[in-house]
Design a protein around this motif. Sequence first.
Motif, PDB file in Angstrom:
ATOM      1  N   PHE A  41      33.906  35.799  37.747  1.00  0.00           N
ATOM      2  CA  PHE A  41      34.605  36.475  38.704  1.00  0.00           C
ATOM      3  C   PHE A  41      36.108  35.700  38.502  1.00  0.00           C
ATOM      4  O   PHE A  41      36.274  34.454  38.141  1.00  0.00           O
ATOM      5  CB  PHE A  41      34.404  36.063  40.210  1.00  0.00           C
ATOM      6  CG  PHE A  41      33.218  36.816  40.688  1.00  0.00           C
ATOM      7  CD1 PHE A  41      33.440  38.013  41.446  1.00  0.00           C
ATOM      8  CD2 PHE A  41      31.901  36.279  40.343  1.00  0.00           C
ATOM      9  CE1 PHE A  41      32.367  38.621  41.934  1.00  0.00           C
ATOM     10  CE2 PHE A  41      30.691  37.098  40.908  1.00  0.00           C
ATOM     11  CZ  PHE A  41      30.892  38.265  41.666  1.00  0.00           C
ATOM     12  N   TYR A  42      37.055  36.733  38.367  1.00  0.00           N
ATOM     13  CA  TYR A  42      38.375  36.013  38.388  1.00  0.00           C
ATOM     14  C   TYR A  42      39.648  37.000  39.122  1.00  0.00           C
ATOM     15  O   TYR A  42      39.344  38.003  39.609  1.00  0.00           O
ATOM     16  CB  TYR A  42      38.704  36.222  36.969  1.00  0.00           C
ATOM     17  CG  TYR A  42      38.712  37.365  36.118  1.00  0.00           C
ATOM     18  CD1 TYR A  42      40.192  38.322  36.016  1.00  0.00           C
ATOM     19  CD2 TYR A  42      37.668  37.936  35.515  1.00  0.00           C
ATOM     20  CE1 TYR A  42      39.986  39.628  35.373  1.00  0.00           C
ATOM     21  CE2 TYR A  42      37.722  39.451  34.990  1.00  0.00           C
ATOM     22  CZ  TYR A  42      38.948  39.976  34.789  1.00  0.00           C
ATOM     23  OH  TYR A  42      39.002  41.151  34.178  1.00  0.00           O
ATOM     24  N   LEU A  55      49.334  28.197  42.273  1.00  0.00           N
ATOM     25  CA  LEU A  55      48.448  29.106  43.474  1.00  0.00           C
ATOM     26  C   LEU A  55      47.370  28.040  43.922  1.00  0.00           C
ATOM     27  O   LEU A  55      47.051  28.586  44.870  1.00  0.00           O
ATOM     28  CB  LEU A  55      47.790  30.408  42.782  1.00  0.00           C
ATOM     29  CG  LEU A  55      48.617  31.444  42.138  1.00  0.00           C
ATOM     30  CD1 LEU A  55      47.577  32.607  41.608  1.00  0.00           C
ATOM     31  CD2 LEU A  55      49.341  32.134  43.129  1.00  0.00           C
ATOM     32  N   ARG A  56      47.652  26.985  43.752  1.00  0.00           N
ATOM     33  CA  ARG A  56      46.454  26.162  44.520  1.00  0.00           C
ATOM     34  C   ARG A  56      46.818  25.839  45.821  1.00  0.00           C
ATOM     35  O   ARG A  56      48.182  25.901  46.286  1.00  0.00           O
ATOM     36  CB  ARG A  56      46.459  24.683  43.602  1.00  0.00           C
ATOM     37  CG  ARG A  56      45.776  25.006  42.274  1.00  0.00           C
ATOM     38  CD  ARG A  56      45.614  23.609  41.509  1.00  0.00           C
ATOM     39  NE  ARG A  56      45.101  24.086  40.348  1.00  0.00           N
ATOM     40  CZ  ARG A  56      44.972  23.177  39.281  1.00  0.00           C
ATOM     41  NH1 ARG A  56      45.215  22.044  39.542  1.00  0.00           N
ATOM     42  NH2 ARG A  56      44.386  23.552  38.154  1.00  0.00           N
ATOM     43  N   GLY A  57      46.009  25.586  46.700  1.00  0.00           N
ATOM     44  CA  GLY A  57      46.238  25.151  48.055  1.00  0.00           C
ATOM     45  C   GLY A  57      46.076  26.543  48.813  1.00  0.00           C
ATOM     46  O   GLY A  57      46.325  26.953  49.908  1.00  0.00           O
ATOM     47  N   ARG A  92      45.550  36.213  34.072  1.00  0.00           N
ATOM     48  CA  ARG A  92      44.398  35.669  34.728  1.00  0.00           C
ATOM     49  C   ARG A  92      45.008  34.377  35.261  1.00  0.00           C
ATOM     50  O   ARG A  92      45.225  33.382  34.769  1.00  0.00           O
ATOM     51  CB  ARG A  92      43.326  35.423  33.895  1.00  0.00           C
ATOM     52  CG  ARG A  92      41.948  34.950  34.788  1.00  0.00           C
ATOM     53  CD  ARG A  92      40.671  34.662  33.697  1.00  0.00           C
ATOM     54  NE  ARG A  92      40.354  36.055  33.401  1.00  0.00           N
ATOM     55  CZ  ARG A  92      39.348  36.197  32.608  1.00  0.00           C
ATOM     56  NH1 ARG A  92      38.296  35.363  32.531  1.00  0.00           N
ATOM     57  NH2 ARG A  92      38.695  37.468  32.242  1.00  0.00           N
ATOM     58  N   LEU A  93      44.894  34.279  36.684  1.00  0.00           N
ATOM     59  CA  LEU A  93      45.370  33.016  37.429  1.00  0.00           C
ATOM     60  C   LEU A  93      44.179  32.205  38.028  1.00  0.00           C
ATOM     61  O   LEU A  93      44.545  31.167  38.470  1.00  0.00           O
ATOM     62  CB  LEU A  93      46.496  33.449  38.375  1.00  0.00           C
ATOM     63  CG  LEU A  93      47.775  34.233  37.826  1.00  0.00           C
ATOM     64  CD1 LEU A  93      48.461  34.592  38.785  1.00  0.00           C
ATOM     65  CD2 LEU A  93      48.330  33.206  36.899  1.00  0.00           C
ATOM     66  N   HIS A 134      32.104  26.540  36.186  1.00  0.00           N
ATOM     67  CA  HIS A 134      33.367  26.138  36.041  1.00  0.00           C
ATOM     68  C   HIS A 134      34.377  26.986  36.892  1.00  0.00           C
ATOM     69  O   HIS A 134      34.030  28.094  37.553  1.00  0.00           O
ATOM     70  CB  HIS A 134      33.716  26.956  34.599  1.00  0.00           C
ATOM     71  CG  HIS A 134      35.337  26.726  34.394  1.00  0.00           C
ATOM     72  ND1 HIS A 134      36.080  25.729  34.028  1.00  0.00           N
ATOM     73  CD2 HIS A 134      36.107  27.743  34.198  1.00  0.00           C
ATOM     74  CE1 HIS A 134      37.363  26.175  33.628  1.00  0.00           C
ATOM     75  NE2 HIS A 134      37.353  27.477  34.021  1.00  0.00           N
ATOM     76  N   THR A 135      35.444  26.108  37.717  1.00  0.00           N
ATOM     77  CA  THR A 135      36.186  26.765  38.468  1.00  0.00           C
ATOM     78  C   THR A 135      37.833  26.368  38.309  1.00  0.00           C
ATOM     79  O   THR A 135      37.941  25.190  37.804  1.00  0.00           O
ATOM     80  CB  THR A 135      36.175  26.282  39.784  1.00  0.00           C
ATOM     81  OG1 THR A 135      34.543  26.432  40.132  1.00  0.00           O
ATOM     82  CG2 THR A 135      36.923  27.088  40.933  1.00  0.00           C
ATOM     83  N   TYR A 136      38.558  27.273  38.023  1.00  0.00           N
ATOM     84  CA  TYR A 136      40.039  26.926  37.731  1.00  0.00           C
ATOM     85  C   TYR A 136      40.990  28.070  38.328  1.00  0.00           C
ATOM     86  O   TYR A 136      40.582  29.141  38.809  1.00  0.00           O
ATOM     87  CB  TYR A 136      40.342  27.469  36.153  1.00  0.00           C
ATOM     88  CG  TYR A 136      41.538  27.172  35.922  1.00  0.00           C
ATOM     89  CD1 TYR A 136      42.277  26.091  35.671  1.00  0.00           C
ATOM     90  CD2 TYR A 136      42.566  28.325  35.717  1.00  0.00           C
ATOM     91  CE1 TYR A 136      43.467  25.744  35.427  1.00  0.00           C
ATOM     92  CE2 TYR A 136      43.738  28.059  35.600  1.00  0.00           C
ATOM     93  CZ  TYR A 136      44.479  27.013  35.374  1.00  0.00           C
ATOM     94  OH  TYR A 136      45.719  27.048  34.956  1.00  0.00           O
ATOM     95  N   VAL A 137      42.017  27.550  39.015  1.00  0.00           N
ATOM     96  CA  VAL A 137      43.122  27.934  39.649  1.00  0.00           C
ATOM     97  C   VAL A 137      44.272  27.600  38.980  1.00  0.00           C
ATOM     98  O   VAL A 137      44.643  26.258  39.081  1.00  0.00           O
ATOM     99  CB  VAL A 137      43.125  28.042  41.010  1.00  0.00           C
ATOM    100  CG1 VAL A 137      44.153  28.665  41.825  1.00  0.00           C
ATOM    101  CG2 VAL A 137      41.969  28.677  41.537  1.00  0.00           C
TER     102      VAL A 137
END
Length: 103
Positions: free
Chosen positions: A10-11, A44-46, A18-19, A37-40
């Motif tokens: 999912f992205y 865009l974090r928070g 892709r962010l 795996h999870t990445y942001v």
Amino acid sequence: MAIIQKPGWFYYEEEGERLGEVSYLKAGHGKVLVLNHTYVDPKLRGQNIARQLVDAVCELARSEGKKVQPDCRYAAALFKRFKEDYEDVALEPGQNADSCPIN
């Protein structure tokens, strides 16, 4: 926010970039989705994007009668912190959950 689903992913994408993403593998004869795996993107974090991506996997699991095993540190921490939100699909964290870097 539009979350896009592809097999095993999912992205979150903005203007073709892709962010944020979460990936999963199928295990247990297809009855378990392993979040590995999870990445942001740091800009865009928070904004709860990672949680929304994990929630998308959990909704998929619910709709298909499957369980979710967090095998990345972010997902394991999320499942522990918000236990009541995930108790219907959550399995114990996988062996890599403590060593997976939070990206």
